[in-house]
Design a protein around this motif. Structure first.
Motif, PDB file in Angstrom:
ATOM      1  N   THR A 163     117.714  35.283   1.337  1.00  0.00           N
ATOM      2  CA  THR A 163     117.231  36.537   0.775  1.00  0.00           C
ATOM      3  C   THR A 163     117.855  37.691   1.552  1.00  0.00           C
ATOM      4  OG1 THR A 163     115.119  35.607   0.062  1.00  0.00           O
ATOM      5  CG2 THR A 163     115.208  37.998   0.373  1.00  0.00           C
ATOM      6  N   VAL A 164     118.441  38.639   0.833  1.00  0.00           N
ATOM      7  CA  VAL A 164     119.092  39.797   1.445  1.00  0.00           C
ATOM      8  C   VAL A 164     118.343  41.057   1.058  1.00  0.00           C
ATOM      9  CG1 VAL A 164     121.239  41.104   1.686  1.00  0.00           C
ATOM     10  CG2 VAL A 164     121.321  38.635   1.338  1.00  0.00           C
ATOM     11  N   PHE A 165     117.992  41.854   2.036  1.00  0.00           N
ATOM     12  CA  PHE A 165     117.307  43.134   1.828  1.00  0.00           C
ATOM     13  C   PHE A 165     118.366  44.217   1.653  1.00  0.00           C
ATOM     14  CE2 PHE A 165     115.193  47.050   2.858  1.00  0.00           C
ATOM     15  CZ  PHE A 165     113.837  46.863   2.638  1.00  0.00           C
ATOM     16  N   VAL A 166     118.294  44.929   0.537  1.00  0.00           N
ATOM     17  CA  VAL A 166     119.231  46.018   0.252  1.00  0.00           C
ATOM     18  C   VAL A 166     118.436  47.209  -0.273  1.00  0.00           C
ATOM     19  CG1 VAL A 166     121.250  46.772  -1.070  1.00  0.00           C
ATOM     20  CG2 VAL A 166     121.080  44.387  -0.309  1.00  0.00           C
ATOM     21  N   VAL A 167     118.685  48.382   0.307  1.00  0.00           N
ATOM     22  CA  VAL A 167     118.042  49.595  -0.213  1.00  0.00           C
ATOM     23  C   VAL A 167     118.645  49.906  -1.579  1.00  0.00           C
ATOM     24  CG1 VAL A 167     117.673  52.057   0.156  1.00  0.00           C
ATOM     25  CG2 VAL A 167     117.550  50.471   2.090  1.00  0.00           C
ATOM     26  N   ALA A 178     127.964  41.510  -5.928  1.00  0.00           N
ATOM     27  CA  ALA A 178     128.695  40.474  -5.188  1.00  0.00           C
ATOM     28  C   ALA A 178     127.742  39.413  -4.654  1.00  0.00           C
ATOM     29  CB  ALA A 178     129.489  41.107  -4.049  1.00  0.00           C
ATOM     30  N   LEU A 179     126.609  39.829  -4.136  1.00  0.00           N
ATOM     31  CA  LEU A 179     125.638  38.871  -3.595  1.00  0.00           C
ATOM     32  C   LEU A 179     125.004  38.041  -4.701  1.00  0.00           C
ATOM     33  CD1 LEU A 179     123.908  41.240  -1.007  1.00  0.00           C
ATOM     34  CD2 LEU A 179     125.468  39.362  -0.484  1.00  0.00           C
ATOM     35  N   GLN A 180     124.656  38.674  -5.799  1.00  0.00           N
ATOM     36  CA  GLN A 180     124.031  37.942  -6.900  1.00  0.00           C
ATOM     37  C   GLN A 180     124.994  36.964  -7.554  1.00  0.00           C
ATOM     38  OE1 GLN A 180     122.559  41.236  -9.260  1.00  0.00           O
ATOM     39  NE2 GLN A 180     120.517  41.128  -8.338  1.00  0.00           N
ATOM     40  N   SER A 181     126.291  37.211  -7.445  1.00  0.00           N
ATOM     41  CA  SER A 181     127.279  36.318  -8.063  1.00  0.00           C
ATOM     42  C   SER A 181     127.302  34.934  -7.429  1.00  0.00           C
ATOM     43  CB  SER A 181     128.680  36.939  -7.981  1.00  0.00           C
ATOM     44  OG  SER A 181     129.156  36.942  -6.641  1.00  0.00           O
ATOM     45  N   VAL A 182     126.774  34.810  -6.197  1.00  0.00           N
ATOM     46  CA  VAL A 182     126.727  33.502  -5.542  1.00  0.00           C
ATOM     47  C   VAL A 182     125.302  32.956  -5.507  1.00  0.00           C
ATOM     48  CG1 VAL A 182     128.814  33.853  -4.186  1.00  0.00           C
ATOM     49  CG2 VAL A 182     126.614  34.606  -3.253  1.00  0.00           C
ATOM     50  N   GLY A 183     124.434  33.531  -6.311  1.00  0.00           N
ATOM     51  CA  GLY A 183     123.087  32.985  -6.456  1.00  0.00           C
ATOM     52  C   GLY A 183     122.101  33.411  -5.395  1.00  0.00           C
ATOM     53  N   VAL A 184     122.415  34.485  -4.656  1.00  0.00           N
ATOM     54  CA  VAL A 184     121.521  34.958  -3.602  1.00  0.00           C
ATOM     55  C   VAL A 184     120.425  35.831  -4.196  1.00  0.00           C
ATOM     56  CG1 VAL A 184     121.395  36.416  -1.540  1.00  0.00           C
ATOM     57  CG2 VAL A 184     123.319  34.858  -1.853  1.00  0.00           C
ATOM     58  N   TYR A 185     119.221  35.725  -3.657  1.00  0.00           N
ATOM     59  CA  TYR A 185     118.160  36.624  -4.082  1.00  0.00           C
ATOM     60  C   TYR A 185     118.287  37.931  -3.314  1.00  0.00           C
ATOM     61  CZ  TYR A 185     113.626  38.798  -4.740  1.00  0.00           C
ATOM     62  OH  TYR A 185     112.638  39.694  -5.034  1.00  0.00           O
ATOM     63  N   VAL A 186     118.458  39.029  -4.025  1.00  0.00           N
ATOM     64  CA  VAL A 186     118.562  40.354  -3.417  1.00  0.00           C
ATOM     65  C   VAL A 186     117.220  41.059  -3.555  1.00  0.00           C
ATOM     66  CG1 VAL A 186     119.718  42.591  -3.458  1.00  0.00           C
ATOM     67  CG2 VAL A 186     121.030  40.501  -3.905  1.00  0.00           C
ATOM     68  N   ARG A 187     116.647  41.391  -2.424  1.00  0.00           N
ATOM     69  CA  ARG A 187     115.372  42.112  -2.416  1.00  0.00           C
ATOM     70  C   ARG A 187     115.689  43.605  -2.391  1.00  0.00           C
ATOM     71  NH1 ARG A 187     110.339  40.822   1.645  1.00  0.00           N
ATOM     72  NH2 ARG A 187     109.110  42.689   1.287  1.00  0.00           N
ATOM     73  N   THR A 203     111.789  36.214  12.513  1.00  0.00           N
ATOM     74  CA  THR A 203     111.722  34.944  11.803  1.00  0.00           C
ATOM     75  C   THR A 203     110.466  34.888  10.940  1.00  0.00           C
ATOM     76  OG1 THR A 203     110.562  33.885  13.656  1.00  0.00           O
ATOM     77  CG2 THR A 203     112.968  33.756  13.649  1.00  0.00           C
ATOM     78  N   GLY A 204     110.569  34.177   9.823  1.00  0.00           N
ATOM     79  CA  GLY A 204     109.405  33.926   8.996  1.00  0.00           C
ATOM     80  C   GLY A 204     108.944  35.081   8.134  1.00  0.00           C
ATOM     81  N   THR A 205     109.788  36.072   7.896  1.00  0.00           N
ATOM     82  CA  THR A 205     109.388  37.224   7.091  1.00  0.00           C
ATOM     83  C   THR A 205     109.768  37.091   5.625  1.00  0.00           C
ATOM     84  OG1 THR A 205     111.453  38.427   7.487  1.00  0.00           O
ATOM     85  CG2 THR A 205     109.668  38.734   9.096  1.00  0.00           C
ATOM     86  N   GLY A 206     110.614  36.105   5.299  1.00  0.00           N
ATOM     87  CA  GLY A 206     111.113  35.988   3.934  1.00  0.00           C
ATOM     88  C   GLY A 206     112.370  36.784   3.683  1.00  0.00           C
ATOM     89  N   VAL A 207     112.860  37.517   4.688  1.00  0.00           N
ATOM     90  CA  VAL A 207     114.124  38.236   4.605  1.00  0.00           C
ATOM     91  C   VAL A 207     115.056  37.669   5.665  1.00  0.00           C
ATOM     92  CG1 VAL A 207     115.288  40.464   4.956  1.00  0.00           C
ATOM     93  CG2 VAL A 207     113.116  40.357   3.709  1.00  0.00           C
ATOM     94  N   ASP A 208     116.276  37.304   5.252  1.00  0.00           N
ATOM     95  CA  ASP A 208     117.222  36.677   6.175  1.00  0.00           C
ATOM     96  C   ASP A 208     118.291  37.639   6.683  1.00  0.00           C
ATOM     97  OD1 ASP A 208     116.229  33.867   5.820  1.00  0.00           O
ATOM     98  OD2 ASP A 208     116.794  34.307   3.753  1.00  0.00           O
ATOM     99  N   VAL A 209     118.686  38.586   5.853  1.00  0.00           N
ATOM    100  CA  VAL A 209     119.775  39.492   6.202  1.00  0.00           C
ATOM    101  C   VAL A 209     119.488  40.860   5.600  1.00  0.00           C
ATOM    102  CG1 VAL A 209     122.273  39.928   6.039  1.00  0.00           C
ATOM    103  CG2 VAL A 209     121.431  37.575   6.160  1.00  0.00           C
ATOM    104  N   LEU A 210     119.865  41.903   6.321  1.00  0.00           N
ATOM    105  CA  LEU A 210     119.909  43.248   5.763  1.00  0.00           C
ATOM    106  C   LEU A 210     121.374  43.649   5.654  1.00  0.00           C
ATOM    107  CD1 LEU A 210     118.208  46.429   5.824  1.00  0.00           C
ATOM    108  CD2 LEU A 210     120.123  46.479   7.408  1.00  0.00           C
ATOM    109  N   MET A 211     121.758  44.198   4.527  1.00  0.00           N
ATOM    110  CA  MET A 211     123.105  44.715   4.325  1.00  0.00           C
ATOM    111  C   MET A 211     123.032  46.074   3.647  1.00  0.00           C
ATOM    112  SD  MET A 211     125.391  41.477   2.990  1.00  0.00           S
ATOM    113  CE  MET A 211     125.694  40.028   4.001  1.00  0.00           C
ATOM    114  N   GLY A 212     124.038  46.915   3.933  1.00  0.00           N
ATOM    115  CA  GLY A 212     124.124  48.191   3.227  1.00  0.00           C
ATOM    116  C   GLY A 212     124.556  49.320   4.132  1.00  0.00           C
ATOM    117  N   THR A 213     124.611  50.509   3.545  1.00  0.00           N
ATOM    118  CA  THR A 213     125.003  51.725   4.244  1.00  0.00           C
ATOM    119  C   THR A 213     123.772  52.586   4.457  1.00  0.00           C
ATOM    120  OG1 THR A 213     127.214  51.667   3.281  1.00  0.00           O
ATOM    121  CG2 THR A 213     126.461  53.787   4.134  1.00  0.00           C
TER     122      THR A 213
END
Length: 337
Positions: A163-167, A178-187, A203-213
């Motif tokens: 799961t990737v957190f994106v504003v 780009a993230l959704q094209s590989v089946g990732v859940y974008v929050r 750990t354990g929050t349900g979010v694995d990565v934050l990406m963005g500007t």
């Protein structure tokens, strides 16, 4: 023999974030969101001035002469040791928008003097945040999908389970696709960049990565929290228009595109971070008003010990307003109006 326990300044900073959050939430409740930024900054400043520290605002509300409180270079605290850099954001984001959405925080971070990154003319940065286990595999010189695959491998996860957190902003549409094209859940979140960084580093929050500007000041506050949590963060200046790019090229030359790590943004292990929820969010509840009291939810962190505390405070207005210079009731004149 071990060291004697030392002050955890985060436990003192939380009084400042609580004050800012309560003032901001009260004005939002009254429909006065436009005036909340200055009011919250004044409330935060009043409390910061009572803390025994020799603080200098490195990340603030603006330049001297542009804002009435918490400007860059302003001195805060009693002037006694320790000497520290201070980063503040009384209301994350423009108050007219952020006070009407979830995940808005009031925040303060500090670390040893000269240890917090000064963005200078940089206004925006590209950021990636993940748990500490991915520290050696992330690289902003690679694309988002490749980075995500590397983080997934480091966490022993399938990339489709990440799961990737994106504003949720227009500039992130290509990233999201780009993230959704590989089946990732974008929050997708309407705001709350620093919150996303915290969730990705824990750990354990349900979010694995934050990406963005993000805005450069937000990146410094995020880095303070991420470092305290033991997470990993990389950042790179990301000018959003020709004017910003020309200004950065003139100031930095080829260093404009250098990759910065969490240790570049916060060059001290003794970092403190405090945040109070203004609006309800994924990590903290927002300010809750009752007939004669106010309840706040906060999180405080100290990097040196790795301790994270959640604090729920009950503020009794009948007692507090007997001596407080801050109007938490919204019923009378205040020094910041």
């Amino acid at each position: 023999m071990g060291e004697r326990p030392q002050r955890n300044l985060a436990l003192e900073l939380v009084r400042a974030t609580e004050a800012a959050a309560m003032v901001a939430a009260r004005l939002a409740e009254r429909g006065e969101r436009a005036s909340a930024d200055v009011a919250a900054a004044q409330a935060m400043r009043l409390v910061l001035q009572t803390i025994d520290m020799d603080g200098t605002i490195v990340i603030g509300e603006g330049e001297k002469g542009e804002v009435p409180a918490l400007f860059r270079g302003e001195l805060v605290g009693t002037g006694r040791p320790p000497a520290v850099d201070v980063a503040v954001d009384p209301i994350e984001g423009p108050p007219v928008e952020s006070l009407n959405r979830p995940n808005t925080l009031a925040m303060v971070a500090l670390a040893d003097r000269w240890s917090l990154w000064d963005p200078g003319p940089c206004q925006h940065v590209e950021v990636l945040v993940a748990e500490g286990a991915a520290r050696d595999v992330v690289d902003l010189n690679r694309g988002p999908v490749e980075n995500l695959q590397a983080v997934a491998a480091a966490l022993h996860r399938d990339v489709r389970d990440m799961t990737v957190f994106v504003v949720d902003e227009p500039r992130h549409e290509d990233l999201i696709q780009a993230l959704q094209s590989v089946g990732v859940y974008v929050r997708r979140s309407p705001g709350g960049f620093v919150l996303g960084a915290i969730l990705a580093a824990m750990t354990g929050t349900g979010v694995d990565v934050l990406m963005g500007t993000a805005r450069a000041p937000e990146a410094v506050l995020a880095a303070a929290a991420v470092k305290a949590l033991g997470g990993t963060l990389q950042a790179r200046r990301a000018p959003q228009d020709a004017t910003e790019r020309v200004r950065l090229e003139a100031a930095l030359g080829p260093r404009l595109w250098e990759t910065l790590t969490v240790d570049d943004l916060v060059r001290s292990d003794d970092v403190f971070f405090a945040a109070t929820g203004i609006t309800d969010g994924a990590l903290l509840r927002g300010v809750q008003f009752h007939r004669a009291s106010v309840v706040t939810d906060s999180i405080v962190m100290r990097g040196r010990t790795g301790t994270v505390r959640y604090i729920r405070s009950l503020h009794r207005l009948d007692k507090l307003m007997r001596f407080s210079q801050i109007d938490y009731t919204g019923e009378g004149p205040t020094p910041y109006r």
